[in-house]
Scaffold this motif. Structure first.
Motif, PDB file in Angstrom:
ATOM      1  N   PHE A  39      -6.252   0.179  -7.084  1.00  0.00           N
ATOM      2  CA  PHE A  39      -7.253  -0.869  -6.897  1.00  0.00           C
ATOM      3  C   PHE A  39      -6.831  -2.174  -7.557  1.00  0.00           C
ATOM      4  O   PHE A  39      -6.903  -3.242  -6.952  1.00  0.00           O
ATOM      5  N   PHE A  40      -6.383  -2.110  -8.809  1.00  0.00           N
ATOM      6  CA  PHE A  40      -6.074  -3.339  -9.525  1.00  0.00           C
ATOM      7  C   PHE A  40      -4.782  -3.994  -9.030  1.00  0.00           C
ATOM      8  O   PHE A  40      -4.692  -5.224  -8.996  1.00  0.00           O
ATOM      9  N   VAL A  41      -3.806  -3.215  -8.632  1.00  0.00           N
ATOM     10  CA  VAL A  41      -2.582  -3.805  -8.070  1.00  0.00           C
ATOM     11  C   VAL A  41      -2.913  -4.540  -6.773  1.00  0.00           C
ATOM     12  O   VAL A  41      -2.476  -5.670  -6.547  1.00  0.00           O
ATOM     13  N   LEU A  42      -3.713  -3.906  -5.931  1.00  0.00           N
ATOM     14  CA  LEU A  42      -4.060  -4.537  -4.660  1.00  0.00           C
ATOM     15  C   LEU A  42      -5.009  -5.712  -4.847  1.00  0.00           C
ATOM     16  O   LEU A  42      -4.892  -6.724  -4.145  1.00  0.00           O
ATOM     17  N   ALA A  43      -5.924  -5.612  -5.783  1.00  0.00           N
ATOM     18  CA  ALA A  43      -6.808  -6.749  -6.069  1.00  0.00           C
ATOM     19  C   ALA A  43      -6.007  -7.920  -6.625  1.00  0.00           C
ATOM     20  O   ALA A  43      -6.241  -9.075  -6.249  1.00  0.00           O
TER      21      ALA A  43
ATOM     22  N   MET B 241      -8.580   9.354 -11.565  1.00  0.00           N
ATOM     23  CA  MET B 241      -9.172   8.067 -11.963  1.00  0.00           C
ATOM     24  C   MET B 241      -8.087   7.020 -12.247  1.00  0.00           C
ATOM     25  O   MET B 241      -8.213   5.869 -11.844  1.00  0.00           O
ATOM     26  N   LEU B 242      -7.022   7.424 -12.939  1.00  0.00           N
ATOM     27  CA  LEU B 242      -5.931   6.507 -13.234  1.00  0.00           C
ATOM     28  C   LEU B 242      -5.257   6.023 -11.957  1.00  0.00           C
ATOM     29  O   LEU B 242      -4.988   4.829 -11.807  1.00  0.00           O
ATOM     30  N   SER B 243      -5.019   6.928 -11.027  1.00  0.00           N
ATOM     31  CA  SER B 243      -4.353   6.528  -9.790  1.00  0.00           C
ATOM     32  C   SER B 243      -5.241   5.580  -8.978  1.00  0.00           C
ATOM     33  O   SER B 243      -4.746   4.629  -8.377  1.00  0.00           O
TER      34      SER B 243
ATOM     35  N   ILE C 154      -3.683 -13.264  -5.904  1.00  0.00           N
ATOM     36  CA  ILE C 154      -2.510 -14.138  -5.885  1.00  0.00           C
ATOM     37  C   ILE C 154      -2.397 -14.822  -4.524  1.00  0.00           C
ATOM     38  O   ILE C 154      -2.149 -16.028  -4.438  1.00  0.00           O
ATOM     39  N   TYR C 155      -2.583 -14.051  -3.457  1.00  0.00           N
ATOM     40  CA  TYR C 155      -2.526 -14.630  -2.108  1.00  0.00           C
ATOM     41  C   TYR C 155      -3.612 -15.693  -1.925  1.00  0.00           C
ATOM     42  O   TYR C 155      -3.345 -16.786  -1.438  1.00  0.00           O
ATOM     43  N   ILE C 156      -4.825 -15.391  -2.339  1.00  0.00           N
ATOM     44  CA  ILE C 156      -5.931 -16.340  -2.196  1.00  0.00           C
ATOM     45  C   ILE C 156      -5.685 -17.588  -3.040  1.00  0.00           C
ATOM     46  O   ILE C 156      -5.928 -18.706  -2.593  1.00  0.00           O
ATOM     47  N   TYR C 157      -5.151 -17.417  -4.236  1.00  0.00           N
ATOM     48  CA  TYR C 157      -4.876 -18.562  -5.109  1.00  0.00           C
ATOM     49  C   TYR C 157      -3.787 -19.446  -4.511  1.00  0.00           C
ATOM     50  O   TYR C 157      -3.881 -20.680  -4.570  1.00  0.00           O
ATOM     51  N   ARG C 158      -2.745 -18.832  -3.963  1.00  0.00           N
ATOM     52  CA  ARG C 158      -1.637 -19.610  -3.386  1.00  0.00           C
ATOM     53  C   ARG C 158      -2.040 -20.342  -2.117  1.00  0.00           C
ATOM     54  O   ARG C 158      -1.626 -21.469  -1.888  1.00  0.00           O
TER      55      ARG C 158
ATOM     56  N   LEU D 126       0.830  -1.209   0.000  1.00  0.00           N
ATOM     57  CA  LEU D 126       0.000   0.000   0.000  1.00  0.00           C
ATOM     58  C   LEU D 126       0.858   1.250   0.000  1.00  0.00           C
ATOM     59  O   LEU D 126       0.539   2.237  -0.674  1.00  0.00           O
ATOM     60  N   PHE D 127       1.935   1.241   0.742  1.00  0.00           N
ATOM     61  CA  PHE D 127       2.852   2.383   0.762  1.00  0.00           C
ATOM     62  C   PHE D 127       3.382   2.660  -0.640  1.00  0.00           C
ATOM     63  O   PHE D 127       3.333   3.795  -1.118  1.00  0.00           O
ATOM     64  N   LEU D 128       3.896   1.637  -1.310  1.00  0.00           N
ATOM     65  CA  LEU D 128       4.466   1.822  -2.642  1.00  0.00           C
ATOM     66  C   LEU D 128       3.437   2.311  -3.652  1.00  0.00           C
ATOM     67  O   LEU D 128       3.679   3.255  -4.417  1.00  0.00           O
ATOM     68  N   VAL D 129       2.276   1.687  -3.647  1.00  0.00           N
ATOM     69  CA  VAL D 129       1.245   2.051  -4.621  1.00  0.00           C
ATOM     70  C   VAL D 129       0.694   3.445  -4.322  1.00  0.00           C
ATOM     71  O   VAL D 129       0.404   4.217  -5.244  1.00  0.00           O
TER      72      VAL D 129
END
Length: 128
Positions: free
Chosen positions: A81-85, A74-76, A90-94, A46-49
């Motif tokens: 949103f999409f990076v965190l989703a 809107m872009l930000s 990925i976490y849920i899949y793993r 979250l910090f990086l994004v």
């Protein structure tokens, strides 16, 4: 550029505060079955994004065209949103059946905190 440095310092401070709280309450979180490692990872992501998002939006404030600022906001939002989703998927899949839902809820709460701080700082910069 001066505003971005101030914003960066605020987000670094927020990152350190949250990491400190997570470190100090690791035993309490474990007792309540919350994975502190997932929360720490989410906090750093979250910090990086948020730094990237705030930079895009702050840069758009120098353009006299209002549409550029609206597009940047809107872009930000979409990037964040999409990076965190994607990270959550990925976490849920793993993890599949071992997903730690309280940690995901905590990460969602951190998303709200970071977004609130970002909006407050950018609105303050817009007034100047």
């Amino acid at each position: 550029m001066k505003m971005m440095n101030k914003t960066t310092y605020v987000f670094v401070l927020l990152l350190l505060i949250v990491q400190g709280v997570l470190t100090l309450s690791r035993n309490w979180l474990s007792a309540h079955e919350v994975n502190a490692t997932i929360l720490s990872g989410a906090n750093f992501l979250l910090f990086l994004v948020t730094i990237l998002s705030a930079g895009i939006t702050a840069k758009s404030f120098t353009n006299p065209n209002l549409q550029v600022s609206v597009r940047a906001v809107m872009l930000s939002f979409m990037i964040k949103f999409f990076v965190l989703a994607l990270a959550a998927f990925i976490y849920i899949y793993r993890e599949r059946k071992a997903v730690n839902l309280p940690a995901l809820y905590g990460a969602a709460f951190l998303y709200i905190v970071y977004t609130g701080v970002e909006i407050r700082l950018l609105l303050r910069a817009l007034k100047k």
